[in-house]
Design an enzyme around this catalytic site. Sequence first.
Site, PDB file in Angstrom:
ATOM      1  N   ASP A 133      41.420  90.930  57.651  1.00  0.00           N
ATOM      2  CA  ASP A 133      41.365  90.684  56.202  1.00  0.00           C
ATOM      3  C   ASP A 133      42.660  91.015  55.450  1.00  0.00           C
ATOM      4  OD1 ASP A 133      38.727  90.043  56.687  1.00  0.00           O
ATOM      5  OD2 ASP A 133      37.961  92.015  56.120  1.00  0.00           O
ATOM      6  N   GLN A 180      37.700  82.700  63.387  1.00  0.00           N
ATOM      7  CA  GLN A 180      38.912  83.323  62.835  1.00  0.00           C
ATOM      8  C   GLN A 180      39.213  84.677  63.453  1.00  0.00           C
ATOM      9  OE1 GLN A 180      38.695  82.606  58.206  1.00  0.00           O
ATOM     10  NE2 GLN A 180      36.674  82.432  59.110  1.00  0.00           N
TER      11      GLN A 180
END
Length: 363
Positions: free
Chosen positions: A152, A286
């Site tokens: 992130d 991802q």
Amino acid sequence: GRCIGVFTSGGDSQGMNSAVRAVVRMGSYLGCKTYYIREGYQGMVDGGDHIVEATWASSSGIMQLGGTVIGSARCKEFRTLEGRLQAAENLIHRRITNLVVIGGDGSLTGANIFRQEWASLIQQLLDQGRISKEEFKDCEYLNIVGMVGSIDNDFCGTDMTIGTDTALHRIMESVDTISTTASSHQRAFVLEVMGRHCGYLALVGALATEADWVFIPEWPPEDGWEDTLCKKLQAERETGQRLNVILVAEGSIDRHGQPITASQVQNLITSRLKYDTRVTVLGHVQRGGSPSAFDRILGARMGAEAVLALMDATPDTPACVISLDGNQAVRVPLMECVERTQQVQKAMDQKNFEEAVRLRGKS
Ligand code: F6P
């Protein structure tokens, strides 16, 4: 030599294995004994064959792999005193007084609390006859060093977290892949991108793929964005563009705090513009796959620096996290970073986006 325990905790990310490998190798180079603690805090509490001595050979061939080969798990027991006593006992029996934790802010905070509590834990273990006087003396202090593994890039104090670059590659490959079929059929694609409360992946992913539009949590669009978006897509079609790509970060919201979802955007485009529109949620794609060169090297440099930081640590040094500052692997106070990261979350919750972005910046 000293004994080091290395573990990964929280969500996995690409490049964690490279960091683990570097800890083992730098440890071995400096004459330390290194242990893998499997399944994060759970393995520390369970002990037994969850805490195994690492070797040069067993750390070979893992840097190429995504995820974390030593496992990661959520652990309820570590939140209880008995769980932490058990974890401390397991470490002390192996003389492990140096820990490297690779995880997110929650995992790093847990490690810091454990360190602060250490004196009381070992006293209780001694009183309960669970460790010997000799073990007590050998293990008086616990040193910890953290590294941030997360796709992130949402941690304050480091330019890049381990895994972000690879996740960006996955996003880029996915958008490129989708673009060919989108173009064939003159379709619009709305892609949902990960990042929890952080828009970094969506924003940078959009820049790297020529996306037409991006929604991120830190920048809720002005009211009336529906018109602006449709006009933009239409204008692009009029110049001859055969497709549209819109990235939506999970966690995106409008000015009123209402979520903006990929399917909502899809409905808007279908009903207003009548473009054939599809949604793709990129999801855990991802977070998987082989780490990029950047993440392998980042993990390796940070892992090596983490061991050097442990060797320099004294009982009075505050725990540190290894971070990337420009092109340097540096040590920064762990709790300062954690607190700032939590302040960002607070600012986001209060919809004070400018403050959140400011806090994420360098100074
Ligand atoms: O923090 C990494 C992350 O992949 C976020 O981007 C996402 O919101 C979350 O973890 C997904 O969590 P889980 O793997 O538990 O579904």
